[in-house]
Design a protein around this motif. Sequence first.
Motif, PDB file in Angstrom:
ATOM      1  N   ASP A   1      65.807  93.921  56.948  1.00  0.00           N
ATOM      2  CA  ASP A   1      67.029  94.370  57.615  1.00  0.00           C
ATOM      3  C   ASP A   1      66.724  95.163  58.877  1.00  0.00           C
ATOM      4  O   ASP A   1      67.594  95.320  59.736  1.00  0.00           O
ATOM      5  CB  ASP A   1      67.873  95.237  56.669  1.00  0.00           C
ATOM      6  CG  ASP A   1      68.384  94.458  55.472  1.00  0.00           C
ATOM      7  OD1 ASP A   1      68.762  93.290  55.671  1.00  0.00           O
ATOM      8  OD2 ASP A   1      68.395  94.999  54.349  1.00  0.00           O
TER       9      ASP A   1
ATOM     10  N   SER B   1      64.295  94.402  61.060  1.00  0.00           N
ATOM     11  CA  SER B   1      63.645  93.597  62.093  1.00  0.00           C
ATOM     12  C   SER B   1      64.521  93.567  63.342  1.00  0.00           C
ATOM     13  O   SER B   1      65.748  93.661  63.258  1.00  0.00           O
ATOM     14  CB  SER B   1      63.421  92.172  61.588  1.00  0.00           C
ATOM     15  OG  SER B   1      64.652  91.556  61.280  1.00  0.00           O
TER      16      SER B   1
ATOM     17  N   ASP C   1      66.117  91.616  66.082  1.00  0.00           N
ATOM     18  CA  ASP C   1      66.522  90.251  66.384  1.00  0.00           C
ATOM     19  C   ASP C   1      66.778  90.134  67.889  1.00  0.00           C
ATOM     20  O   ASP C   1      67.817  90.550  68.394  1.00  0.00           O
ATOM     21  CB  ASP C   1      67.795  89.913  65.597  1.00  0.00           C
ATOM     22  CG  ASP C   1      68.212  88.462  65.768  1.00  0.00           C
ATOM     23  OD1 ASP C   1      67.644  87.777  66.639  1.00  0.00           O
ATOM     24  OD2 ASP C   1      69.124  88.015  65.044  1.00  0.00           O
ATOM     25  N   TRP C   2      65.821  89.537  68.598  1.00  0.00           N
ATOM     26  CA  TRP C   2      65.938  89.450  70.051  1.00  0.00           C
ATOM     27  C   TRP C   2      67.108  88.582  70.487  1.00  0.00           C
ATOM     28  O   TRP C   2      67.690  88.814  71.556  1.00  0.00           O
ATOM     29  CB  TRP C   2      64.640  88.927  70.654  1.00  0.00           C
ATOM     30  CG  TRP C   2      63.585  89.967  70.725  1.00  0.00           C
ATOM     31  CD1 TRP C   2      62.524  90.133  69.875  1.00  0.00           C
ATOM     32  CD2 TRP C   2      63.492  91.036  71.667  1.00  0.00           C
ATOM     33  NE1 TRP C   2      61.778  91.232  70.229  1.00  0.00           N
ATOM     34  CE2 TRP C   2      62.345  91.800  71.335  1.00  0.00           C
ATOM     35  CE3 TRP C   2      64.259  91.424  72.767  1.00  0.00           C
ATOM     36  CZ2 TRP C   2      61.961  92.922  72.068  1.00  0.00           C
ATOM     37  CZ3 TRP C   2      63.873  92.546  73.490  1.00  0.00           C
ATOM     38  CH2 TRP C   2      62.743  93.278  73.145  1.00  0.00           C
ATOM     39  N   SER C   3      67.445  87.580  69.708  1.00  0.00           N
ATOM     40  CA  SER C   3      68.580  86.733  70.081  1.00  0.00           C
ATOM     41  C   SER C   3      69.882  87.519  70.087  1.00  0.00           C
ATOM     42  O   SER C   3      70.797  87.246  70.873  1.00  0.00           O
ATOM     43  CB  SER C   3      68.688  85.540  69.123  1.00  0.00           C
ATOM     44  OG  SER C   3      68.960  85.975  67.799  1.00  0.00           O
ATOM     45  N   LEU C   4      69.970  88.519  69.206  1.00  0.00           N
ATOM     46  CA  LEU C   4      71.169  89.363  69.138  1.00  0.00           C
ATOM     47  C   LEU C   4      71.047  90.583  70.027  1.00  0.00           C
ATOM     48  O   LEU C   4      71.990  90.959  70.730  1.00  0.00           O
ATOM     49  CB  LEU C   4      71.406  89.811  67.690  1.00  0.00           C
ATOM     50  CG  LEU C   4      72.534  90.827  67.450  1.00  0.00           C
ATOM     51  CD1 LEU C   4      73.889  90.202  67.795  1.00  0.00           C
ATOM     52  CD2 LEU C   4      72.517  91.312  66.010  1.00  0.00           C
TER      53      LEU C   4
ATOM     54  N   TRP D   1      68.548  99.079  67.588  1.00  0.00           N
ATOM     55  CA  TRP D   1      67.761  98.621  66.437  1.00  0.00           C
ATOM     56  C   TRP D   1      68.309  99.156  65.119  1.00  0.00           C
ATOM     57  O   TRP D   1      68.481  98.417  64.154  1.00  0.00           O
ATOM     58  CB  TRP D   1      66.309  99.072  66.634  1.00  0.00           C
ATOM     59  CG  TRP D   1      65.404  98.796  65.477  1.00  0.00           C
ATOM     60  CD1 TRP D   1      65.331  97.644  64.744  1.00  0.00           C
ATOM     61  CD2 TRP D   1      64.433  99.691  64.916  1.00  0.00           C
ATOM     62  NE1 TRP D   1      64.369  97.763  63.753  1.00  0.00           N
ATOM     63  CE2 TRP D   1      63.806  99.007  63.842  1.00  0.00           C
ATOM     64  CE3 TRP D   1      64.029 100.980  65.234  1.00  0.00           C
ATOM     65  CZ2 TRP D   1      62.800  99.593  63.079  1.00  0.00           C
ATOM     66  CZ3 TRP D   1      63.015 101.562  64.483  1.00  0.00           C
ATOM     67  CH2 TRP D   1      62.426 100.876  63.412  1.00  0.00           C
TER      68      TRP D   1
END
Length: 252
Positions: free
Chosen positions: A5, A7, A9-12, A220
Motif C-alpha cells: 500500500d 508503494s 505509483d508513478w502512473s498516479l 506518497w
Amino acid sequence: MTLADFSFDWSLMGPPLLAGLLVASTHVLLGRRVLERGIIFIDLTIAQVAALGVILAGVSEDGGGIATQVAAAVAALLAAALLTWTEHKFRKLQEALIGSLYVLSACIAILVLAHNPHGAEHMQELLAGQILWVSYSQLWPVAILYAVILLMWFGVVRTRPGLFYFLFALTVMASVQLVGVYLVFATLIMPAIATSMLPERRGLPIGYLIAGAGYGLGLWLSVPFDLPAGPFIVCVLSALVIVTGIVRRLRG
C-alpha cells in the motif's frame, strides 16, 4: 494495511508530483521576497482573487476552459494593479488593505455560489485543490509560463520592482488552478519561514528541498491513509518546517 500500500505509483503520482515541483520552482523564490517586503498575505489574497475569477467564469461560461483562464488572469492582474497603487499611496496600510481584499473576494465568491447546487463543492476544490487529478496536459502551459516568469524575474524585476505584483499575480493565477489556494500559500510561505535567517545562496536550495520533500512525502502517504492530498501536503510541509527549525537550533 501492507507494505504494498506504500508503494509509489508513478502512473498516479507522476503528474501531481511534477505539478508540485513546478509550483515550488517559482513559489519558494517569491516567498522569500514576500517575507522581505512584509506582505505575508499577498499570496493568499491574490490566490483568492484568481479563484474568484475562476468562479465567475464558471458561472457565466459553464466552466469553459479558455474563458476560465482569461477570467483568472484578469482578476489576478486587476488585484496586482490595485495593490501596486495602494502600496504607493497607502504604504503603511498595505498589509491591512491586502487582508481586506482577501475577505472581500472570499465573501463575493460565497455570494456568487450561494444558489449554485455544487457551490460548496466548487469552493472546496479551489481552496484545498484537486492535485491528484492533475494531468500532464495541464502542466505544459504552466511550465512555459513559469519559465517566462523566472526569466523576467532575474532579468527585469530586480531593477524594476514595480513589476513584482504583476509577475506574482500571473504565477499565483496559474498555480491556484493546479494545487488550490491552501497549497499556494503553504508553498510560498512555509519554506521561506524555515530559511528566513539564511542567506539566499543557502536558503533557496534548502527551501526547494523542503518544498519538494513536502510534496513527495505528502502525495506518497496520502494514498495509503486515504486522506485528501492537498491538506495532507500542507501538514507535511508544516512538519518539515518544524524539523528544520529544531535542527537549526540544535546546530546553534
